[in-house]
Each structure stands twice: as structure tokens, then as C-alpha cells.
Enzyme design. Structure first.
Site, mmCIF file in Angstrom:
data_model
loop_
_atom_site.group_PDB
_atom_site.id
_atom_site.type_symbol
_atom_site.label_atom_id
_atom_site.label_comp_id
_atom_site.label_asym_id
_atom_site.label_seq_id
_atom_site.Cartn_x
_atom_site.Cartn_y
_atom_site.Cartn_z
ATOM 1 N N LYS A 129 -19.965 1.624 30.611
ATOM 2 C CA LYS A 129 -20.818 2.778 30.834
ATOM 3 C C LYS A 129 -22.003 3.295 30.113
ATOM 4 O O LYS A 129 -22.912 3.819 30.819
ATOM 5 C CB LYS A 129 -19.697 4.026 30.835
ATOM 6 N N TYR B 113 -18.033 -1.127 40.362
ATOM 7 C CA TYR B 113 -17.489 -0.515 39.070
ATOM 8 C C TYR B 113 -16.340 -1.351 38.322
ATOM 9 O O TYR B 113 -16.623 -1.352 37.156
ATOM 10 C CB TYR B 113 -17.227 1.050 39.258
ATOM 11 N N TYR C 67 -13.052 9.350 25.261
ATOM 12 C CA TYR C 67 -12.068 9.983 26.219
ATOM 13 C C TYR C 67 -11.887 11.594 25.476
ATOM 14 O O TYR C 67 -13.006 12.033 25.053
ATOM 15 C CB TYR C 67 -11.031 9.253 26.282
ATOM 16 N N VAL D 200 -10.840 0.540 27.709
ATOM 17 C CA VAL D 200 -9.167 0.195 27.534
ATOM 18 C C VAL D 200 -9.027 -1.008 27.207
ATOM 19 O O VAL D 200 -7.662 -1.436 27.010
ATOM 20 C CB VAL D 200 -8.602 1.013 28.690
HETATM 21 N N1 GLU Z 1 -11.667 -0.022 34.626
HETATM 22 C C1 GLU Z 1 -10.983 1.027 33.914
HETATM 23 C C2 GLU Z 1 -10.607 2.174 34.777
HETATM 24 O O1 GLU Z 1 -11.563 2.716 35.744
HETATM 25 C C3 GLU Z 1 -11.729 1.597 32.790
HETATM 26 C C4 GLU Z 1 -11.120 2.468 32.118
HETATM 27 C C5 GLU Z 1 -11.561 2.666 30.682
HETATM 28 O O2 GLU Z 1 -12.062 1.640 29.784
HETATM 29 O O3 GLU Z 1 -11.759 3.720 30.246
HETATM 30 O O4 GLU Z 1 -9.455 2.683 34.838
#
Ligand code: GLU
Length: 310
Positions: free
Chosen positions: A73, A196, A246, A264
């Protein structure tokens, strides 16, 4: 811009960090919606530092590819800002910490389809949608960008992992449909989620990610020249500091004192402005979704080197 590395010799420090922080027993969790991540051995641990002067120091499993997940991101935001001279993106996504889990639907409904920031899933879907206006296959465009910045042909999209995540992407599809319902998504919800999930499924090593993120520590100057203006690079760093971990951004700022973005898959990319980019990876996560050992290692590294934005 500072180009000299302000730290004692890094090799012994990084080796010691690996010795101290590589997990010895299985603690922490793995994300429930991405089954293949559970199969990664819990005791993986790698760290790499790419310095503003062009050196790379690394230790442990720094050359083992892992799933970059939400670290992607940062790079999609950089690509979107680069192509967004009018600032249109910022009318579609805010720059405030969300205080909610990364895949939460609640806030998006209450706030009429404008995501709090580009690093929660809703905001990242808007950024991907924005990129898709120029290139329908935005994930492959991101892969090319990362390959160029990392100066490595190693990065690849793990299409099998992406397909598997896509089959359990109900929440991301729900977010995309919400965005669409509020008029904040231009492409089809399904194609945006597919792009995504593929961008999240890019596999890279710590060394590659540290090199790819270096432009953020170097006033926007990447391996092949200007990626962003100094002001844009500063702003991405600010969003990393406030929204990159987060809903544990405050705790991470307290412990590490540096802008970071985690995924994650267990990776964390951290920027020391003017000095270096750091990537640490260890797959098991804390309750907020951040690498347990990775966060502890970065707190330790920051204390030992004095690297902090404070
Ligand atoms: N592909 C994961 C999702 O959208 C990414 C989550 C993450 O790394 O924060 O759940």
C-alpha cells in the site's frame, strides 16, 4: 538530505538482532483469511538495511521471499501520487488514523464511503482503483515499479496465493461494493479486489524491500531517479507514522519512533529519513496484525542506533 550513515558498524548489530529476536517457540497468530501464510515456518526472521549512500546490510533470512501484503500500500500510494498532480486522490481518501481494524466496514458506512486513510483496506482499494484508470493491470505495474526500485528481478506475484486469498475475500469485496455504492469506486468492485489481492501477493525479500523503499528516506530519489518530490516523500512518511501499523500506530511510534508500514505476511518496512530504509520480517503476528518479533527487533535497533524521527 543526509547521506552519511549515522550509526556504528551495522553487520554485528544486525547479527545480534537476529540472534536475540529470531523466535525460539511458536507464539503469535497468522491471518485467518490467507491460509498459505500459516504454512510459513514460525522461526523465520530476516532484517535488511539499505542506506542512503547505497549500501545494503542484512542478516538472518533477509534473502528469503515473503508475501508483502499491506506493505504494497505504501508503493501504490507513491505511484498514485506521482500521477496525481491535481490532488484528486485526496478528495476520495482521508489521512487520519482509523482506530479500527484494517478491514473494518463500520467506519466506511458511517463516513459515507470516504476511507480514513490509504493504508486501511478501504483506502487501499480506492488507490488501486485510481491506478487502474491508467493501467487495468495495476498489480503488474506495481511489480515493475518494485523490480526497478529494488534493482532485482526477484519480485514476483504469487498467483496461486492470490487466487486462494481471492476465494475468501468476502470482506474486501464488501468494502469495494460499499465504496461503489457511495460512488467512490470507478472500476468494477470485483476487478479492483482482484488487482488489490494480486498486489498484496507480491513476494519479495527484506533486502529487496529495503532497497525499494529507499526513495522514501532519500527525499523521493529512487534507484533510477526521482520517484516523488521531497514534499510528497515527507507526506507518505507522515501517513506511515500515523496510519501504517493498523490500529497500533501509536504503540509502534512509542516503541520504535519511526514511520513504518506492516503487512500480515509479517514484514515491516521502516524509514529513517535521510539515513536508510529498513525491512524486517518474521511471520507470526500480534493481536493487531503486526509482526511480533519484527516490532521488538525494530525497537531494539532504534535504541541501539539512535535512529528515530524524535
Ligand atoms: N491482503 C490482505 C487483506 O486484504 C492484506 C492485509 C494486510 O496485510 O494488512 O486482508
Amino acid at each position: 538530505m543526509t547521506t552519511a550513515l549515522k550509526a556504528p558498524p551495522l553487520e554485528p548489530i544486525l547479527d545480534d538482532i537476529v540472534r536475540s529476536h529470531r523466535p525460539q517457540r511458536e507464539t503469535g497468530s497468522v491471518p485467518a483469511n490467507i491460509p498459505f501464510l500459516a504454512a510459513v515456518p514460525f522461526n523465520r526472521f530476516g532484517i535488511a538495511v539499505a542506506t542512503a549512500s547505497g549500501e545494503v546490510f542484512s542478516s538472518g533470512d533477509a534473502d528469503v521471499p515473503f508475501s508483502i501484503q499491506s506493505i504494497s500500500k505504501v508503493f501504490t500510494l507513491a505511484m498514485a501520487l506521482r500521477a496525481d498532480s491535481s490532488g484528486a486522490l485526496w478528495s476520495r481518501v482521508l489521512r487520519e488514523p482509523s482506530g479500527t481494524p484494517f478491514n473494518s466496514l463500520v467506519q466506511l458506512e458511517v463516513e459515507h464511503g470516504i476511507p480514513r486513510n490509504p493504508f486501511i483496506n478501504a483506502g487501499a482499494l480506492v488507490v488501486t482503483d485510481h491506478l487502474m484508470e491508467e493501467t487495468p493491470d495495476a498489480a503488474t505495474r506495481l511489480l515493475r515499479f518494485l523490480t526497478a526500485q529494488a534493482d532485482s528481478t526477484g519480485p514476483f506475484i504469487d498467483e496461486a496465493a492470490a487466487a486462494s486469498e481471492l476465494s475468501s475475500s468476502s470482506r474486501n469485496l464488501a468494502l469495494a461494493h460499499f465504496l461503489k455504492g457511495f460512488g467512490n469506486l470507478r472500476q468494477a468492485a470485483e476487478s479492483v479486489v482482484e488487482n488489490y489481492v494480486r498486489q498484496c501477493s507480491i513476494m519479495m525479500t527484506c533486502s529487496e524491500l529495503a532497497k525499494a523503499g529507499l526513495f522514501l528516506a532519500r527525499d523521493g530519489q529512487g534507484a533510477l531517479g526521482t520517484v516523488l518530490t521531497p514534499s510528497e516523500a515527507k507526506r507518505i512518511g507522515s501517513i506511515m507514522l500515523t496510519c501504517g501499523m493498523y490500529d497500533a500506530a501509536g504503540e509502534f511510534a512509542y516503541r520504535v519512533g519511526l514511520p513504518g508500514k506492516s503487512g500480515v505476511g509479517g514484514g515491516i518496512l521502516v524509514i529513517v529519513p535521510g539515513v536508510c530504509a529498513i525491512c524486517v520480517w518474521s511471520p507470526r503476528l500480534d493481536a493487531k496484525g503486526n509482526s511480533l518479533a519484527g516490532t521488538a527487533a525494530l525497537a531494539d535497533l532504534s535504541d541501539r542506533t539512535g535512529w528515530s524521527v524524535f
